[in-house]
Design a protein around this motif. Structure first.
Motif, PDB file in Angstrom:
ATOM      1  N   ASN A 160       1.305 -27.932  52.253  1.00 22.33           N
ATOM      2  CA  ASN A 160       2.265 -26.852  52.023  1.00 22.33           C
ATOM      3  C   ASN A 160       2.913 -26.392  53.319  1.00 22.33           C
ATOM      4  O   ASN A 160       4.112 -26.079  53.353  1.00 22.33           O
ATOM      5  CB  ASN A 160       1.571 -25.668  51.340  1.00 22.33           C
ATOM      6  CG  ASN A 160       1.207 -25.959  49.896  1.00 22.33           C
ATOM      7  OD1 ASN A 160       1.733 -26.888  49.280  1.00 22.33           O
ATOM      8  ND2 ASN A 160       0.291 -25.179  49.338  1.00 22.33           N
ATOM      9  N   PHE A 161       2.128 -26.350  54.385  1.00 17.41           N
ATOM     10  CA  PHE A 161       2.659 -25.944  55.680  1.00 17.41           C
ATOM     11  C   PHE A 161       3.718 -26.915  56.169  1.00 17.41           C
ATOM     12  O   PHE A 161       4.811 -26.502  56.595  1.00 17.41           O
ATOM     13  CB  PHE A 161       1.525 -25.837  56.702  1.00 17.41           C
ATOM     14  CG  PHE A 161       1.994 -25.670  58.120  1.00 17.41           C
ATOM     15  CD1 PHE A 161       2.576 -24.477  58.545  1.00 17.41           C
ATOM     16  CD2 PHE A 161       1.865 -26.707  59.037  1.00 17.41           C
ATOM     17  CE1 PHE A 161       3.019 -24.316  59.853  1.00 17.41           C
ATOM     18  CE2 PHE A 161       2.306 -26.566  60.352  1.00 17.41           C
ATOM     19  CZ  PHE A 161       2.884 -25.364  60.754  1.00 17.41           C
ATOM     20  N   SER A 163       6.966 -26.590  54.126  1.00 13.94           N
ATOM     21  CA  SER A 163       7.399 -25.226  53.826  1.00 13.94           C
ATOM     22  C   SER A 163       8.855 -25.006  54.223  1.00 13.94           C
ATOM     23  O   SER A 163       9.377 -25.623  55.155  1.00 13.94           O
ATOM     24  CB  SER A 163       6.511 -24.216  54.569  1.00 13.94           C
ATOM     25  OG  SER A 163       6.679 -24.334  55.976  1.00 13.94           O
ATOM     26  N   GLU A 164       9.513 -24.115  53.498  1.00 11.58           N
ATOM     27  CA  GLU A 164      10.905 -23.779  53.800  1.00 11.58           C
ATOM     28  C   GLU A 164      11.018 -23.167  55.192  1.00 11.58           C
ATOM     29  O   GLU A 164      11.992 -23.415  55.912  1.00 11.58           O
ATOM     30  CB  GLU A 164      11.456 -22.818  52.750  1.00 11.58           C
ATOM     31  CG  GLU A 164      11.622 -23.439  51.369  1.00 11.58           C
ATOM     32  CD  GLU A 164      12.264 -22.471  50.387  1.00 11.58           C
ATOM     33  OE1 GLU A 164      12.667 -21.364  50.819  1.00 11.58           O
ATOM     34  OE2 GLU A 164      12.369 -22.823  49.199  1.00 11.58           O
TER      35      GLU A 164
END
Length: 261
Positions: A233-234, A237-238
């Motif tokens: 996710n990191f 990530s946006e």
């Protein structure tokens, strides 16, 4: 008492838009209380750099594993490798990498330069780490008693976006080697996609707010290879993609001595 590790990559937004594969690759191998790690970043101008990056990492790790009987048994809890010994080991590793890339190029019917990539490699015991870097990217190490240290200043070349690749004629001459003695705690190796957020460009020092959460994750996670949602996710990530559109690779290692009696 052992090493915990995880290696993950994410395709940059620029490559997603162009429907290109991730040209980064990272991996590691554990042996007793030692660990080997490598990351590679394929050259954007090379047609098959994703193949080259993966083959480079796999070949480097395999070569170092074959050398472990000499290197690690002799130096396990004794003195670290000398700079000369480390340079000899990494020079031989580079030689094997180039041979593997040449073989792949012949088999694929293209130039070895189509497989161009950078390479960062380290081998570590609880008491020392030896590392090598060709091209950009970074390796940051934290000893048990101390702060994060950047082992090498990234190689940016004379012009913007220029760096040395393992296929470059000057790769061996430009290869940088360092041996760092001391009780190891945390190692982070990455391709240059994360340099802007992890390293202060003004003085080439690690940016603590980047590394602290990653080390905490490694401390708190029993099996990071299986519990990898945080890292995935990191990397995708946006917030991170807003700062870098390049491919990103993280290789994290933590020496866990919590069970020492």
């Amino acid at each position: 008492m052992d090493w915990k590790a995880i290696a993950r990559s994410a395709t940059g937004t620029s490559h997603k838009k162009q429907q290109l594969p991730c040209q980064d690759y990272g991996d590691f191998s554990r042996s007793h209380k030692g660990i080997l790690g490598a990351v590679a970043d394929g050259a954007g101008s090379a047609k098959h750099s994703d193949v080259g990056a993966k083959l480079t990492v796999k070949t480097a790790l395999n070569e170092l594993l074959q050398l472990r009987s000499y290197t690690w048994q002799l130096h396990w809890y004794a003195q670290p490798l000398s700079d000369q010994q480390a340079r000899k080991i990494f020079a031989n590793t580079l030689k094997k990498v180039v041979e593997a890339l040449q073989k792949q190029a012949v088999s694929g019917g293209y130039s070895i330069n189509d497989l161009a990539c950078t390479l960062l490699v380290f081998l570590a015991t609880p008491n020392w780490v030896a590392a090598m870097q060709i091209g950009d990217g970074f390796i940051v190490v934290r000893l048990r008693e101390g702060e994060d240290q950047l082992l090498f200043t990234p190689d940016k070349g004379e012009f913007i976006n220029e760096t040395t690749f393992v296929t470059s004629a000057n790769a061996l001459n430009d290869m940088r080697v360092r041996v760092l003695p001391g009780q190891q705690k945390f190692i982070c190796a990455s391709t240059d996609g994360l340099e802007r957020v992890a390293i202060r460009m003004s003085d080439w020092t690690p940016f603590p707010p980047f590394f602290q959460p990653l080390e905490e994750y490694m401390v708190e996670t029993s099996h990071p290879e299986q519990e990898d949602e945080y890292i995935r996710n990191f990397l995708d990530s946006e917030r991170l993609n807003a700062k870098t559109d390049d491919d990103k690779t993280l290789l994290l290692c933590l020496y866990d001595d919590s069970k020492v009696k």
